[in-house]
Design an enzyme around this catalytic site. Sequence first.
Site, mmCIF file in Angstrom:
data_model
loop_
_atom_site.group_PDB
_atom_site.id
_atom_site.type_symbol
_atom_site.label_atom_id
_atom_site.label_comp_id
_atom_site.label_asym_id
_atom_site.label_seq_id
_atom_site.Cartn_x
_atom_site.Cartn_y
_atom_site.Cartn_z
ATOM 1 N N GLY A 92 1.021 -1.070 0.094
ATOM 2 C CA GLY A 92 -0.178 0.061 -0.153
ATOM 3 C C GLY A 92 0.542 1.240 -0.192
ATOM 4 O O GLY A 92 -0.035 2.447 -0.526
ATOM 5 N N ARG A 93 2.375 1.072 0.889
ATOM 6 C CA ARG A 93 2.941 2.473 -0.153
ATOM 7 C C ARG A 93 4.297 1.748 -0.150
ATOM 8 O O ARG A 93 5.632 2.650 0.691
ATOM 9 C CB ARG A 93 2.957 2.871 1.841
ATOM 10 N N GLY A 126 -0.029 6.467 0.643
ATOM 11 C CA GLY A 126 0.443 5.913 0.385
ATOM 12 C C GLY A 126 2.548 6.338 0.713
ATOM 13 O O GLY A 126 3.370 5.770 0.141
ATOM 14 N N ARG A 176 14.711 -0.375 0.760
ATOM 15 C CA ARG A 176 14.848 -2.152 1.736
ATOM 16 C C ARG A 176 15.258 -2.913 0.687
ATOM 17 O O ARG A 176 15.289 -3.122 -0.721
ATOM 18 C CB ARG A 176 12.886 -2.215 1.538
ATOM 19 N N ASP A 252 0.964 -11.523 7.356
ATOM 20 C CA ASP A 252 1.827 -10.426 6.045
ATOM 21 C C ASP A 252 2.846 -9.867 6.386
ATOM 22 O O ASP A 252 3.642 -9.314 5.578
ATOM 23 C CB ASP A 252 0.388 -9.400 5.954
#
Length: 489
Positions: A92-93, A126, A176, A252
């Site tokens: 979502g972001r 986001g 990341r 998740d």
Amino acid sequence: MRKLTELIFNNTYSELPSVFGTRVIPQPLDNPCLVSVNPAVCDMLELDPAEAQTSFFAELFTGNESLQGFDPLAMKYTGHQFGQYNPDLGDGRGLLMGEVITSQGKKWDIHLKGSGQTPYSRMGDGRAVLRSSIREYLASAAMKGLGIRTTHALAVFTSDTPVYREKVEPGATLIRVAESHLRFGHFEYLFYTQQHAELKLLADYLIKHHFSDLLSHATPYAAMFQRIVDLTATLIADWQAVGFAHGVMNTDNMSVLGLTFDYGPYGFLDDYQPGFICNHSDYSGRYAFNQQPSIALWNLSALGYALTPLLDKEEIDAALHSYQSRLQQEYSIRMRNKLGIVERREEDSALFSEMFELLANQAIDYTLFFRTLTGIPADKLTDSSHLFSELVNDPAPLQAWLNSYAKRLTLEQSNDAERLALMRLHNPKYILRNYLAQQAIEQAERGDYAMVETLLTVLTNPYDEHPDDEHLAVKPPQWGKALEISCSS
């Protein structure tokens, strides 16, 4: 070392069918500014660290530029959040920008966190804020320094883009880097939407790219699940041994590669509290420190259920049944290393139980207790409680335990030099305490990134002495223990 334009990409995940995600263009940040870059992660990518100082680097990883080879994809997954299944999850972001291949054939996902809205933003903007980005940046470096499997962070940026949370905060992005971003929730998504052919395709993908030694296995999917169980048990043993609480162990947020994943309201223990809750939003204590081993098994059971189109119930049950023994075995190894004990003896369970009871009853600082032990020769243990004067209120129970510990060492004729050397390798001097992260964040929000860099240095090598930074290894102030951390990004 390579320049950005020389990176080699092999975007295997974006080549999967469209049900696995949606292609999205990052939304730019205004006037981006580099906060910090991690040289160790540059080395992993074979990227020249000097590239991070270029304007192109900043523009690229804040959505203002693109790079040939990037194929931005918002991954779709679902998962159980605080025990309840949520079908409306996904990146979502964040965006999987691409997969860099090193000269040795190692594949690294490049993921941009805070890149703007995607189809899975669920009415959110986001965006990421500087606060949460610095926390993940430092935490990933801290876990790597501790020898714990984790995702990594190449760099963090701030900007002039306003982001509205409880207050207006500067928008930020985090780069990341991970071997894979596959979560338990990826498999749950395909199972609950009855896309069983795609579920098998994802399992085949995981085996091919990450568990290739299982390709010729007689029952590859059962072996895959067993591998995930083993990796997860080992990860939880690592967390418990260093006193790390994740805070949001939703399915998740669980990596199929056993990586520490999605740093949010995490916390390292200050005072030893078995029921420590680091997430202010965790009202029931579901993800308390002492609940992590059982929650990991719960999550593995949820994953096993999602794999029922590929596995027999007996295969799932056998793997799940092995979790507890694997966890106990791995945890025992780590705790023995922390005390410098080599041999296994029946009476050791009492020694450990008494130690944990002592730590809990007197709320002793977990990290400083073990680090103090690393400096005490065996012949001094029976008169050493005074060395813990800043950590305990009543020295008598502590001295009683130290006497038992000294007696235990004589049973295996422990070599003092070897024991202390072993202990120094397994008891860090520096951990990322919440108050230190908060101080670094507050300074960074004022444009001063010096503390971020200092913490990065000591956390990268937390077992070493850093004479100029001894103040980062002391007992935290009382206010520093009471900081409230939530899931807010």
